[in-house]
Motif scaffolding. Structure first.
Motif: not given
Lengths: 144, 95
Positions: B5, B38, B42-44, B46-49, B36, B3
């Motif tokens: 970003q 971002n 908002s980028a943290t 936590n939702d990507c590699d 994806t 994943n």
């Protein structure tokens, strides 16, 4: 894309002057509210000159949404160059775009990706002598 | 599946350009990846590699996220992007 969305400069511009000038093209076209230009300027102040995405090329924009009336693109070519305090200075090709929502401008961005894959696009832009030349180089046969 | 970003100030402009380029590079290398976009606020992480972004935003993000933040100088230079992706993949398998 209309020819009225293009301007050709032959003077050194600061990034702020240039972002305002390209923003004014969108404003004159009735595509944005004046606040959108301030937002584009603030974006550079806040996030740095990263909008200078490649040597000689920058793309100014702000958030999609309420400051935008309709999707549009404008372009400035500056022969002398614009100083963004970026490694990619001097910027000679400055785009601005506005979009009402995040999905609407996908076509523009993907066309732009194709266009900017041409390594000589900045040199070609510097050879332009008129708005017509710029239009032909960037927009003829394209959907931008 | 990796994943990925691509991040810029608002997640709609340069990051979209970078996303298109990144997806192409991963596809060419035959590596399964979902790219994806971002926005930097908002980028943290936590939702990507892995995150790909500009130098200016990269420095901000590195202080905030725990995953690799890879800096791309020229968002339209396929060669640079390919080199950076390859380097990331090599370091990744070492872990």
């Amino acid at each position: 894309m209309k020819k009225s969305n293009i301007a050709l400069f032959d003077q050194l511009l600061s990034w702020k002057q240039a972002v305002k000038a390209v923003g004014n093209l969108l404003l004159e076209n009735g595509s944005i509210y004046p606040e959108y230009i301030d937002s584009m300027v603030r974006a550079v102040e806040e996030f740095g000159p990263y909008i200078a995405i490649a040597p000689g090329i920058a793309i100014a924009h702000a958030k999609p949404g309420s400051e935008v009336k309709k999707e549009d693109v404008a372009l400035i070519v500056d022969k002398k160059g614009i100083e963004f305090n970026s490694k990619n200075d001097p910027i000679h090709v400055l785009f601005a775009f506005c979009t009402t929502d995040a999905d609407h401008h996908m076509k523009f961005i993907s066309d732009l990706a194709g266009l900017l894959s041409d390594d000589n696009i900045v040199d070609k832009a510097l050879e332009c002598e008129s708005k017509e030349d710029i239009y032909k180089l960037f927009f003829e046969r394209r959907t931008l | 599946m990796i994943n990925v970003q691509a991040i810029c100030g608002f997640g709609v402009g340069s990051s979209t350009l970078l996303r298109i380029k990144l997806q192409k590079v991963f596809d060419e290398l035959g590596v399964e990846a979902k790219v994806t976009t971002n926005d930097v606020t908002s980028a943290t992480g936590n939702d990507c590699d892995v995150i790909f972004t500009s130098e200016e935003l990269g420095e901000m993000l590195k202080q905030r996220v725990k995953i690799p933040v890879i800096i791309v100088k020229n968002f339209v230079d396929s060669n640079e992007i390919k080199t950076k992706v390859t380097e990331y993949l090599e370091n990744r398998t070492e872990v």
